[in-house]
Motif scaffolding. Structure first.
Motif, PDB file in Angstrom:
ATOM      1  N   GLN A  98     -15.071  -8.007   3.962  1.00 34.11           N
ATOM      2  CA  GLN A  98     -15.526  -7.632   2.621  1.00 34.11           C
ATOM      3  C   GLN A  98     -14.609  -6.591   1.989  1.00 34.11           C
ATOM      4  OE1 GLN A  98     -19.602  -6.450   3.319  1.00 34.11           O
ATOM      5  NE2 GLN A  98     -20.178  -8.518   3.983  1.00 34.11           N
ATOM      6  N   LEU A  99     -14.209  -5.611   2.782  1.00 37.12           N
ATOM      7  CA  LEU A  99     -13.318  -4.571   2.245  1.00 37.12           C
ATOM      8  C   LEU A  99     -11.982  -5.175   1.823  1.00 37.12           C
ATOM      9  CD1 LEU A  99     -12.352  -1.717   1.626  1.00 37.12           C
ATOM     10  CD2 LEU A  99     -11.777  -1.472   4.044  1.00 37.12           C
ATOM     11  N   ILE A 100     -11.400  -5.996   2.684  1.00 34.62           N
ATOM     12  CA  ILE A 100     -10.087  -6.556   2.390  1.00 34.62           C
ATOM     13  C   ILE A 100     -10.148  -7.474   1.174  1.00 34.62           C
ATOM     14  CG2 ILE A 100      -8.269  -8.058   3.289  1.00 34.62           C
ATOM     15  CD1 ILE A 100      -8.827  -6.830   6.046  1.00 34.62           C
ATOM     16  N   ALA A 101     -11.237  -8.248   1.056  1.00 31.46           N
ATOM     17  CA  ALA A 101     -11.390  -9.133  -0.107  1.00 31.46           C
ATOM     18  C   ALA A 101     -11.413  -8.324  -1.401  1.00 31.46           C
ATOM     19  CB  ALA A 101     -12.662  -9.959   0.026  1.00 31.46           C
ATOM     20  N   THR A 102     -12.031  -7.148  -1.361  1.00 32.65           N
ATOM     21  CA  THR A 102     -12.082  -6.276  -2.550  1.00 32.65           C
ATOM     22  C   THR A 102     -10.764  -5.543  -2.758  1.00 32.65           C
ATOM     23  OG1 THR A 102     -14.452  -5.931  -2.159  1.00 32.65           O
ATOM     24  CG2 THR A 102     -13.357  -4.385  -3.645  1.00 32.65           C
ATOM     25  N   PHE A 103     -10.174  -5.114  -1.671  1.00 28.52           N
ATOM     26  CA  PHE A 103      -8.964  -4.289  -1.712  1.00 28.52           C
ATOM     27  C   PHE A 103      -7.724  -5.090  -2.116  1.00 28.52           C
ATOM     28  CE2 PHE A 103      -5.362  -2.493   0.853  1.00 28.52           C
ATOM     29  CZ  PHE A 103      -5.209  -1.310   0.155  1.00 28.52           C
ATOM     30  N   HIS A 104      -7.644  -6.331  -1.684  1.00 34.19           N
ATOM     31  CA  HIS A 104      -6.417  -7.134  -1.872  1.00 34.19           C
ATOM     32  C   HIS A 104      -5.955  -7.215  -3.335  1.00 34.19           C
ATOM     33  CE1 HIS A 104      -3.376 -10.205  -1.118  1.00 34.19           C
ATOM     34  NE2 HIS A 104      -3.898 -10.874  -2.133  1.00 34.19           N
ATOM     35  N   PRO A 105      -6.810  -7.642  -4.283  1.00 35.34           N
ATOM     36  CA  PRO A 105      -6.312  -7.733  -5.673  1.00 35.34           C
ATOM     37  C   PRO A 105      -5.937  -6.391  -6.274  1.00 35.34           C
ATOM     38  CG  PRO A 105      -8.687  -8.136  -5.565  1.00 35.34           C
ATOM     39  CD  PRO A 105      -8.204  -8.103  -4.160  1.00 35.34           C
ATOM     40  N   ALA A 128       3.044   4.330  -5.674  1.00 34.43           N
ATOM     41  CA  ALA A 128       2.254   3.127  -5.383  1.00 34.43           C
ATOM     42  C   ALA A 128       1.564   3.259  -4.028  1.00 34.43           C
ATOM     43  CB  ALA A 128       3.149   1.898  -5.404  1.00 34.43           C
ATOM     44  N   MET A 129       2.302   3.771  -3.052  1.00 34.40           N
ATOM     45  CA  MET A 129       1.733   3.939  -1.709  1.00 34.40           C
ATOM     46  C   MET A 129       0.585   4.936  -1.735  1.00 34.40           C
ATOM     47  SD  MET A 129       2.451   2.568   1.233  1.00 34.40           S
ATOM     48  CE  MET A 129       0.772   2.462   1.842  1.00 34.40           C
ATOM     49  N   GLU A 130       0.765   5.993  -2.484  1.00 31.97           N
ATOM     50  CA  GLU A 130      -0.283   7.006  -2.601  1.00 31.97           C
ATOM     51  C   GLU A 130      -1.541   6.406  -3.234  1.00 31.97           C
ATOM     52  OE1 GLU A 130      -0.984  11.326  -4.827  1.00 31.97           O
ATOM     53  OE2 GLU A 130       1.041  10.530  -4.596  1.00 31.97           O
ATOM     54  N   GLU A 131      -1.328   5.585  -4.258  1.00 32.96           N
ATOM     55  CA  GLU A 131      -2.462   4.963  -4.938  1.00 32.96           C
ATOM     56  C   GLU A 131      -3.148   3.928  -4.050  1.00 32.96           C
ATOM     57  OE1 GLU A 131      -3.414   2.898  -9.300  1.00 32.96           O
ATOM     58  OE2 GLU A 131      -1.358   3.460  -8.755  1.00 32.96           O
ATOM     59  N   VAL A 132      -2.362   3.168  -3.298  1.00 28.79           N
ATOM     60  CA  VAL A 132      -2.925   2.173  -2.381  1.00 28.79           C
ATOM     61  C   VAL A 132      -3.805   2.852  -1.338  1.00 28.79           C
ATOM     62  CG1 VAL A 132      -2.311   0.648  -0.454  1.00 28.79           C
ATOM     63  CG2 VAL A 132      -1.196   0.366  -2.666  1.00 28.79           C
ATOM     64  N   GLU A 138      -7.084   4.063  -2.853  1.00 29.80           N
ATOM     65  CA  GLU A 138      -8.044   2.977  -3.056  1.00 29.80           C
ATOM     66  C   GLU A 138      -8.643   2.524  -1.728  1.00 29.80           C
ATOM     67  OE1 GLU A 138      -9.288   1.569  -5.837  1.00 29.80           O
ATOM     68  OE2 GLU A 138      -8.273   3.180  -6.904  1.00 29.80           O
ATOM     69  N   TRP A 139      -7.834   2.464  -0.700  1.00 25.49           N
ATOM     70  CA  TRP A 139      -8.317   2.088   0.635  1.00 25.49           C
ATOM     71  C   TRP A 139      -9.411   3.059   1.094  1.00 25.49           C
ATOM     72  CZ3 TRP A 139      -8.109  -1.776   4.061  1.00 25.49           C
ATOM     73  CH2 TRP A 139      -8.336  -1.522   5.414  1.00 25.49           C
ATOM     74  N   LYS A 140      -9.148   4.323   0.907  1.00 25.75           N
ATOM     75  CA  LYS A 140     -10.127   5.328   1.315  1.00 25.75           C
ATOM     76  C   LYS A 140     -11.381   5.245   0.448  1.00 25.75           C
ATOM     77  CE  LYS A 140     -10.544  10.306   2.215  1.00 25.75           C
ATOM     78  NZ  LYS A 140      -9.832  11.627   2.195  1.00 25.75           N
ATOM     79  N   ARG A 141     -11.210   5.062  -0.852  1.00 18.66           N
ATOM     80  CA  ARG A 141     -12.354   4.984  -1.770  1.00 18.66           C
ATOM     81  C   ARG A 141     -13.289   3.822  -1.423  1.00 18.66           C
ATOM     82  NH1 ARG A 141     -13.777   2.095  -6.203  1.00 18.66           N
ATOM     83  NH2 ARG A 141     -11.811   0.939  -6.260  1.00 18.66           N
ATOM     84  N   LEU A 142     -12.706   2.711  -0.968  1.00 17.01           N
ATOM     85  CA  LEU A 142     -13.491   1.516  -0.662  1.00 17.01           C
ATOM     86  C   LEU A 142     -14.094   1.546   0.741  1.00 17.01           C
ATOM     87  CD1 LEU A 142     -11.113  -1.114  -2.270  1.00 17.01           C
ATOM     88  CD2 LEU A 142     -13.371  -0.441  -3.118  1.00 17.01           C
TER      89      LEU A 142
END
Length: 534
Positions: free
Chosen positions: A474-481, A502-506, A509-513
């Motif tokens: 579920q996380l990866i499905a949300t995170f991927h796009p 970009a890496m910082e933002e990625v 988002e990973w942590k937020r999700l």
């Protein structure tokens, strides 16, 4: 090399039905009652008594069915399947580049086909965790003969089919030519003309690409070459240089980490951005969703490096037609500061065929008997066509193509329907299997070389399968796009975004999700399944 239980099957000693011969010339519809054997061949498969039960099966639409052949839903091979198999099959095409998105939409709307297949075990696990597909252990035991025996003889496939302790999919082993996947090609004649050597590092690849851009390698006096052509594999090829894949988990000092959160991922973005900013690849590649523009750049002789797949026969033939003196050769993966990594290679399991959770037992029985038939009789005809029309047997076992253009048009798309298969070829067969014209023979030798190059360097895969936990899927499905959008912005946005930002933002988002919690669950899953993942 893995050797098949039988090098060739009885079905290949028999021709297809007379109805299919008629379809070969006129492409007209045929009926089940018209199935009779051509003179001098063994009888065609008998038509079962009584009406056949219907099932529906997904298939990838790769855009390779010629207009005169029909469509993925209706062509000579769908007719042949319905005439000779124990089921009446409706095929549901989904675009290859958007397969999972399309299948998920069909599942959500309640209109998904009975059998859903994908190469990606993670996606099948996602469907299992959603309740969209059902366990089939007991049904295989109850209704199968051929497949049941095959799976007993191939225990190495069990882990691929097993999710949450139950069998959620059917699969078969890949032939060696199915283990190889991603690859690179280069114009040797361009290298020779410019006095260059094949690149061996990421830095050298950029330098060669610059020469291909600026030194007029096609000799037309114009600055119109695009050094690197991308097909759907290209971005993952660049990832492989840096030993990272956006959708894989890696063991970093014994800890499970998701590929897109690693520093190596940032380096792959930076490299992709460098190619883009220096005009070394087609700047429309992101919108080239069916990769037809990239293919055209290569086949018209406007690109010198092709990041694609190991077997590019159609592209080779079309290039030779347009540029007869072109010399297309396989290129080994280049090394980065992380060392040399193989390009993407598949695991032993091939297509994973799952059963829609809405299927009732009578349909499940029909589907299993269909898969038994496909494994025992149907797969080889769908790979090579009709004996003495599309191929002839050499040494009683090797299918030799009779006419490359005819086979290409009439047979090349049919392998999509062979969703299980028991066949392993030998690379040395390629020159014998190919048509005997000069171009086909030239490519057959290159094809053998390309397969060897594709398998020469082992692709980094720290664990056999990603965690098949619902929280992970579920996380990866949300995170991927989200992550993809961030990456595209960094690559194409000039100074507006850097790989570092970009890496910082990625990571943010990973942590937020909920990425940190998912990493914890993934670690627990790994510790529990260590032995299973080797």
């Amino acid at each position: 090399m893995k050797k098949s239980n039988h090098v060739w099957k009885p079905v290949l000693a028999a021709s297809l039905s007379l109805a299919v011969l008629a379809a070969c010339s006129s492409n007209t519809a045929t009926t089940e009652s018209s199935s009779t054997a051509p003179q001098g061949s063994a009888p065609a498969a008998a038509t079962p008594v009584g009406p056949k039960k219907e099932i529906s099966i997904s298939t990838f639409d790769r855009g390779t069915v010629a207009a005169e052949e029909g469509s993925y839903e209706d062509n000579r091979w769908t007719k042949w399947i319905n005439e000779n198999s124990p089921a009446k099959v409706s095929w549901v095409p989904v675009p290859r580049a958007q397969a999972q998105q399309k299948l998920s939409t069909l599942v959500a709307s309640g209109s998904a086909p009975d059998l859903i297949w994908e190469y990606d075990r993670n996606y099948i696990a996602q469907l299992a965790n959603q309740g969209a597909i059902q366990p089939i252990d007991s049904y295989i035991e109850k209704y199968s003969t051929t497949l049941k025996k095959y799976l007993q003889e191939h225990p190495e496939l069990k882990s691929a089919m097993t999710i949450n302790g139950k069998m959620y999919a059917i699969t078969s082993s890949r032939s060696i030519d199915g283990i190889a996947n991603h690859a690179m090609w280069i114009r040797q004649d361009w290298l020779d003309k410019l006095g260059l050597k094949a690149p061996t590092t990421t830095e050298e690849l950029i330098e060669v690409a610059k020469k291909f851009k600026d030194a007029d390698p096609d000799g037309n006096g114009k600055a119109d070459t695009v050094p690197i052509a991308f097909n759907g594999n290209a971005v993952q090829i660049i990832r492989a240089f840096f030993q990272v894949n956006e959708n894989q988990w890696y063991l970093e000092d014994g800890k499970m980490k998701f590929g897109r959160t690693l520093d190596r991922y940032k380096d792959s973005i930076a490299y992709q951005k460098a190619l883009f900013d220096q005009g070394l690849l087609d700047k429309e590649y992101i919108t080239d969703s069916n990769f037809q523009r990239a293919r055209q750049l290569w086949t018209t002789g406007k690109s010198g490096i092709y990041m694609s797949s190991w077997n590019m026969q159609n592209e080779f033939i079309d290039l030779k037609k347009n540029v007869p003196d072109a010399k297309m050769v396989p290129l080994e993966p280049v090394a980065s500061k992380y060392g040399k990594n193989g390009l993407y290679q598949e695991l032993p399991a091939n297509i994973l065929v799952a059963f829609n959770s809405k299927m009732k037992e009578d349909k499940i029985e029909t589907a299993i008997k269909f898969l038994d038939w496909m494994m025992e009789k149907g797969d080889m005809s769908l790979k090579y066509g009709e004996e003495n029309v599309h191929y002839k047997l050499q040494d009683g076992k090797i299918p030799q193509v009779l006419n490359a253009d005819k086979s290409r048009k009439e047979v090349s798309y049919a392998y999509e329907y062979a969703i299980v298969s028991d066949f392993s070829l030998v690379p040395e067969w390629f020159p014998v299997m190919a048509a005997q014209d000069a171009v086909s023979q030239e490519y057959a030798k290159i094809k053998t070389q390309s397969l060897n190059v594709a398998l020469k360097n082992k692709y980094r895969r720290d664990i056999a399968f990603n965690p098949d936990l619902p929280e992970v899927s579920q996380l990866i499905a949300t995170f991927h796009p989200i992550a993809t959008q961030i990456e595209v912005k960094a690559v194409t946005g000039g100074n507006a975004s850097t790989p570092e930002s970009a890496m910082e933002e990625v990571r943010k988002e990973w942590k937020r999700l909920g990425g940190e919690n998912v990493e914890k669950l993934a670690q627990e899953w790994y510790e529990k399944n260590k032995e299973f993942l080797k």
